[in-house]
Design a protein around this motif. Structure first.
Motif, PDB file in Angstrom:
ATOM      1  N   ALA A  95     -24.233  14.400 -93.068  1.00 61.77           N
ATOM      2  CA  ALA A  95     -24.068  13.141 -92.534  1.00 61.77           C
ATOM      3  C   ALA A  95     -23.137  12.320 -93.505  1.00 61.77           C
ATOM      4  CB  ALA A  95     -25.288  12.164 -93.724  1.00 61.77           C
ATOM      5  N   LYS A  96     -22.748  12.158 -92.474  1.00 61.27           N
ATOM      6  CA  LYS A  96     -20.604  11.819 -92.507  1.00 61.27           C
ATOM      7  C   LYS A  96     -20.726   9.520 -92.772  1.00 61.27           C
ATOM      8  CE  LYS A  96     -16.207  10.431 -90.103  1.00 61.27           C
ATOM      9  NZ  LYS A  96     -16.238  10.106 -88.777  1.00 61.27           N
ATOM     10  N   SER A  97     -20.081   9.504 -94.393  1.00 61.86           N
ATOM     11  CA  SER A  97     -19.996   8.510 -95.356  1.00 61.86           C
ATOM     12  C   SER A  97     -18.684   7.805 -95.297  1.00 61.86           C
ATOM     13  CB  SER A  97     -21.218   9.230 -96.173  1.00 61.86           C
ATOM     14  OG  SER A  97     -20.749   8.949 -96.860  1.00 61.86           O
ATOM     15  N   SER A  98     -18.726   6.628 -95.756  1.00 60.81           N
ATOM     16  CA  SER A  98     -18.004   6.430 -96.367  1.00 60.81           C
ATOM     17  C   SER A  98     -16.861   7.106 -97.353  1.00 60.81           C
ATOM     18  CB  SER A  98     -17.726   5.215 -97.264  1.00 60.81           C
ATOM     19  OG  SER A  98     -18.474   5.438 -98.202  1.00 60.81           O
ATOM     20  N   GLY A  99     -15.599   7.456 -97.853  1.00 58.08           N
ATOM     21  CA  GLY A  99     -14.494   7.816 -97.772  1.00 58.08           C
ATOM     22  C   GLY A  99     -14.374   8.013 -99.492  1.00 58.08           C
ATOM     23  N   THR A 100     -13.563   8.434 -99.711  1.00 56.91           N
ATOM     24  CA  THR A 100     -13.289   8.904-101.518  1.00 56.91           C
ATOM     25  C   THR A 100     -11.547   8.519-101.569  1.00 56.91           C
ATOM     26  OG1 THR A 100     -12.899  11.995-101.965  1.00 56.91           O
ATOM     27  CG2 THR A 100     -14.781  10.988-101.759  1.00 56.91           C
ATOM     28  N   THR A 101     -11.794   8.692-102.667  1.00 54.17           N
ATOM     29  CA  THR A 101     -10.142   8.897-102.687  1.00 54.17           C
ATOM     30  C   THR A 101      -9.385   9.397-102.332  1.00 54.17           C
ATOM     31  OG1 THR A 101     -10.233   8.173-105.274  1.00 54.17           O
ATOM     32  CG2 THR A 101      -8.715   8.669-104.920  1.00 54.17           C
ATOM     33  N   LEU A 145     -37.630  -1.699 -83.515  1.00 58.22           N
ATOM     34  CA  LEU A 145     -36.430  -0.968 -82.902  1.00 58.22           C
ATOM     35  C   LEU A 145     -35.518  -1.018 -84.564  1.00 58.22           C
ATOM     36  CD1 LEU A 145     -34.861  -4.537 -81.349  1.00 58.22           C
ATOM     37  CD2 LEU A 145     -33.640  -2.815 -83.103  1.00 58.22           C
ATOM     38  N   ALA A 146     -34.673   0.406 -84.139  1.00 62.61           N
ATOM     39  CA  ALA A 146     -34.436   0.640 -85.275  1.00 62.61           C
ATOM     40  C   ALA A 146     -32.558   1.049 -84.700  1.00 62.61           C
ATOM     41  CB  ALA A 146     -34.690   2.240 -85.950  1.00 62.61           C
ATOM     42  N   LEU A 147     -31.719   0.413 -85.923  1.00 62.74           N
ATOM     43  CA  LEU A 147     -30.504   0.787 -85.403  1.00 62.74           C
ATOM     44  C   LEU A 147     -29.897   1.251 -85.955  1.00 62.74           C
ATOM     45  CD1 LEU A 147     -29.729  -2.780 -85.633  1.00 62.74           C
ATOM     46  CD2 LEU A 147     -29.631  -1.703 -83.724  1.00 62.74           C
ATOM     47  N   GLY A 148     -28.458   2.371 -85.813  1.00 58.53           N
ATOM     48  CA  GLY A 148     -28.814   3.865 -86.190  1.00 58.53           C
ATOM     49  C   GLY A 148     -26.993   3.856 -85.568  1.00 58.53           C
ATOM     50  N   GLY A 149     -26.736   5.195 -86.230  1.00 59.97           N
ATOM     51  CA  GLY A 149     -24.786   5.045 -85.743  1.00 59.97           C
ATOM     52  C   GLY A 149     -24.966   5.740 -84.668  1.00 59.97           C
ATOM     53  N   SER A 150     -23.868   7.313 -85.164  1.00 63.95           N
ATOM     54  CA  SER A 150     -23.333   7.692 -83.485  1.00 63.95           C
ATOM     55  C   SER A 150     -23.244   9.000 -84.612  1.00 63.95           C
ATOM     56  CB  SER A 150     -22.145   7.436 -82.800  1.00 63.95           C
ATOM     57  OG  SER A 150     -21.049   7.821 -83.543  1.00 63.95           O
ATOM     58  N   LEU A 151     -23.552  10.434 -83.224  1.00 59.63           N
ATOM     59  CA  LEU A 151     -22.909  11.603 -83.561  1.00 59.63           C
ATOM     60  C   LEU A 151     -22.388  12.697 -82.886  1.00 59.63           C
ATOM     61  CD1 LEU A 151     -26.911  12.722 -83.461  1.00 59.63           C
ATOM     62  CD2 LEU A 151     -25.784  13.219 -85.434  1.00 59.63           C
ATOM     63  N   GLY A 152     -21.629  13.409 -83.777  1.00 61.61           N
ATOM     64  CA  GLY A 152     -20.546  13.965 -82.940  1.00 61.61           C
ATOM     65  C   GLY A 152     -20.563  15.846 -83.597  1.00 61.61           C
ATOM     66  N   SER A 163     -24.635  22.774 -84.500  1.00 65.83           N
ATOM     67  CA  SER A 163     -23.793  21.884 -86.234  1.00 65.83           C
ATOM     68  C   SER A 163     -23.166  20.419 -85.603  1.00 65.83           C
ATOM     69  CB  SER A 163     -22.464  22.911 -86.913  1.00 65.83           C
ATOM     70  OG  SER A 163     -22.465  21.945 -87.934  1.00 65.83           O
ATOM     71  N   HIS A 164     -23.642  19.444 -85.906  1.00 70.28           N
ATOM     72  CA  HIS A 164     -23.436  18.208 -85.948  1.00 70.28           C
ATOM     73  C   HIS A 164     -23.148  17.823 -87.365  1.00 70.28           C
ATOM     74  CE1 HIS A 164     -25.649  19.733 -81.912  1.00 70.28           C
ATOM     75  NE2 HIS A 164     -24.492  18.168 -81.361  1.00 70.28           N
ATOM     76  N   MET A 165     -22.939  16.437 -86.850  1.00 68.17           N
ATOM     77  CA  MET A 165     -22.468  15.392 -88.099  1.00 68.17           C
ATOM     78  C   MET A 165     -22.007  13.816 -87.996  1.00 68.17           C
ATOM     79  SD  MET A 165     -18.829  15.285 -89.741  1.00 68.17           S
ATOM     80  CE  MET A 165     -18.956  16.870 -90.343  1.00 68.17           C
ATOM     81  N   GLY A 166     -22.502  12.706 -88.687  1.00 66.05           N
ATOM     82  CA  GLY A 166     -22.948  11.797 -87.904  1.00 66.05           C
ATOM     83  C   GLY A 166     -23.402  10.758 -89.323  1.00 66.05           C
ATOM     84  N   ASP A 167     -23.534   9.363 -89.053  1.00 69.26           N
ATOM     85  CA  ASP A 167     -24.258   8.766 -90.145  1.00 69.26           C
ATOM     86  C   ASP A 167     -25.736   9.345 -90.464  1.00 69.26           C
ATOM     87  OD1 ASP A 167     -22.287   6.939 -89.608  1.00 69.26           O
ATOM     88  OD2 ASP A 167     -23.081   5.580 -88.210  1.00 69.26           O
ATOM     89  N   VAL A 168     -25.998   8.917 -91.340  1.00 72.30           N
ATOM     90  CA  VAL A 168     -27.455   9.238 -91.501  1.00 72.30           C
ATOM     91  C   VAL A 168     -28.601   9.418 -90.504  1.00 72.30           C
ATOM     92  CG1 VAL A 168     -27.992   8.092 -93.196  1.00 72.30           C
ATOM     93  CG2 VAL A 168     -29.136  10.389 -93.750  1.00 72.30           C
ATOM     94  N   SER A 169     -28.675   7.727 -90.468  1.00 75.31           N
ATOM     95  CA  SER A 169     -29.440   7.276 -89.070  1.00 75.31           C
ATOM     96  C   SER A 169     -29.984   8.121 -88.029  1.00 75.31           C
ATOM     97  CB  SER A 169     -29.112   5.671 -89.110  1.00 75.31           C
ATOM     98  OG  SER A 169     -28.214   5.740 -88.736  1.00 75.31           O
ATOM     99  N   ALA A 170     -28.110   8.475 -87.416  1.00 72.88           N
ATOM    100  CA  ALA A 170     -28.257   9.568 -86.741  1.00 72.88           C
ATOM    101  C   ALA A 170     -28.899  10.352 -86.218  1.00 72.88           C
ATOM    102  CB  ALA A 170     -26.814   9.277 -85.790  1.00 72.88           C
TER     103      ALA A 170
END
Length: 509
Positions: A95-101, A145-152, A163-170
């Motif tokens: 799961a790819k989420s917002s960054g850190t410092t 109706l489920a909204l989600g992100g994307s995968l790559g 192997s994939h990563m993306g929003d956890v919803s995706a």
């Protein structure tokens, strides 16, 4: 037939959910034993002696509390394909989420156990709960109706197509079993599109003709989709488009600022709302009472909890409390150990307990100031770096600043945004250029902010307001906080502070 079978399965989950309420400490003790036993042969488990059968107290004494940055060297090993590092086996999903410092994005391992024992189990519990709380809502008689992100692809393993990563919803959507896929809309090829503008348009056209009975997703994006659906329906209100719609299961951002807007978009007294507290790291809690915003802490869903008292939060290795040691009232920072191999992981969220029987919480904030009114998760480090870059680019000298959300106002086409109140020691030669650089730098630093700003879909460009000299000092003086380390908070999810500063200011846009 399938509805009868599903109803039977969901009723079984209600029995287990009752154990969450009545046997909380036993469930957490069992879960810790399971976590330690499962990971005893991993590199991490061998290093910290999991094979010895640690008690909760010895586990807390022996294993360090880790931030994402501290745990990242091990996570990077997992990202690159090493097996048995933090959790048994080789992890394929992240799961790819917002960054850190230190990085634009975080990459959280998502194991099969984390999906099955965490996200999916909690999802079934949520549906089971909804059918009990609102038996007339027909939760099972249509589609969600489920909204989600994307995968790559996983960029750390460019040659590994599995192997994939993306929003956890995706990640969750892609791995749903067939029976669950049949209960949701739109189809995966639309739900997982990466281009948001195309995605929203195609989703709106598809779901317009579905029998939608439930909504699930982040309020920010759901507003945009509902507006487009209504437009495509010739301006008809949502209850006419979907007459059987009764429930919205929402999460990721505070719902309060959006409640009235949803009432305008869905003017139906039968509409119900249930809040979810989930993250890339797991599914933590949900609202189990219709008339209370308190959230039931989920205790057999793959997460073992510890809690850092306020007085300990600045220490390198803080003292933590177990679930049985917390009290009602104080805020605690969350520390979690999970079936994804996150060990004594400092999540960054703070919660306070409103009940101990059962254990219910409210999210009280983050361990740092932040802006997350629309799921953008801008932290202070992002803000300070972006302001510094804008000042350098325009020859400005910044004395002080703060930022807060601009919420949707309910008008057609309105979007959220951020208002930045900046007091300059030397103003920029070009204020518009300052704002543009600020925006561009935030997009570079923070992938979630960048996604919300894409083509101005959810967030409009930043609004810069220049504060006259002395504004921030005057605010501090009113509170007797001049001198020392006192300062105005950089970011806030409420407009209270910003509006108060604006009253002291004759600022101009």
């Amino acid at each position: 037939m399938i509805n009868d079978l599903l109803a039977w399965v969901l009723k079984r989950r209600l029995v287990r959910l009752e154990q969450v309420r009545t046997q909380p400490l036993q469930l957490q003790e069992q879960l810790l034993r399971h976590l330690l036993q499962s990971a005893r042969s991993t590199a991490w488990g061998r290093e910290y002696g999991y094979a010895e059968g640690l008690s909760a107290a010895e586990f807390a004494r022996r294993v360090p509390v880790s931030s994402y940055e501290q745990l990242y060297p091990r996570i990077e090993q997992v990202l690159r394909g090493e097996a048995d590092v933090l959790w048994p086996g080789r992890v394929q999903w992240f799961a790819k989420s917002s960054g850190t410092t230190n990085a634009r994005s975080k990459y959280i391992p998502v194991t099969r156990e984390a999906l099955e024992d965490g996200h999916y189990r909690a999802g079934r519990d949520m549906v089971a709960l909804a059918t009990t709380l609102y038996p007339d809502a027909g939760v099972l008689r249509g589609k969600t109706l489920a909204l989600g992100g994307s995968l790559g692809p996983n960029p750390f393993r460019p040659d590994d197509a599995a192997s994939h990563m993306g929003d956890v919803s995706a990640v969750i959507m892609h791995n749903l079993p067939g029976w669950a896929q049949s209960r949701r809309t739109p189809p995966l090829e639309l739900a997982l599109l990466g281009e948001w503008e195309e995605k929203l348009e195609r989703m709106a056209r598809h779901v317009l003709h579905e029998n939608v009975v439930n909504l699930a997703g982040v309020p920010t994006w759901m507003i945009l989709l509902l507006r487009r659906v209504s437009e495509l329906a010739g301006g008809r209100p949502i209850p006419e488009v979907w007459p059987n719609l009764r429930l919205f299961m929402h999460g990721a951002v505070a719902f309060g600022p959006y409640r009235e807007l949803f009432r305008q978009l869905i003017p139906d007294e039968r509409m119900r709302y249930l809040e979810i507290y989930n993250a890339s790291e797991g599914y933590l809690a949900f609202q189990d009472q219709p008339d209370s915003s308190d959230l039931l802490l989920l205790l057999d869903h793959g997460i073992y909890y510890e809690f850092i008292p306020t007085a300990e939060q600045d220490r390198e290795q803080p003292r933590t409390l177990t679930l049985g040691e917390v009290e009602i009232g104080p805020s605690y920072a969350l520390v979690i150990s999970t079936t994804a191999g996150l060990w004594r992981y400092h999540l960054g969220d703070t919660v306070r307990f409103t009940s101990l029987a059962p254990y219910r919480i409210r999210i009280s904030g983050r361990t740092k100031h932040f802006l997350n009114a629309f799921g953008e998760e801008v932290v202070v480090e992002n803000a300070e770096a972006a302001v510094a870059a804008a000042a350098r680019a325009t020859g400005a000298l910044v004395r002080d600043f703060t930022a807060a959300p601009i919420y949707f106002d309910g008008a057609a086409g309105s979007r959220g945004g951020h208002q930045w109140l900046v007091e300059f020691a030397q103003p920029p030669a070009d204020a518009a250029h300052f704002t543009a650089v600020l925006d561009a730098e935030l997009r570079q630093l923070n992938s979630d902010y960048d996604a919300k700003r894409h083509r101005d879909l959810a967030l409009q460009p930043p609004l810069l307001t220049v504060a006259p000299a002395g504004t921030f000092e005057g605010w501090l003086a009113r509170r007797g906080k001049l001198g020392g380390q006192h300062k105005v908070p950089r970011l806030s999810n409420s407009r209270e502070l910003l509006d108060e500063l604006l009253q002291l200011s004759s600022g101009r846009t």
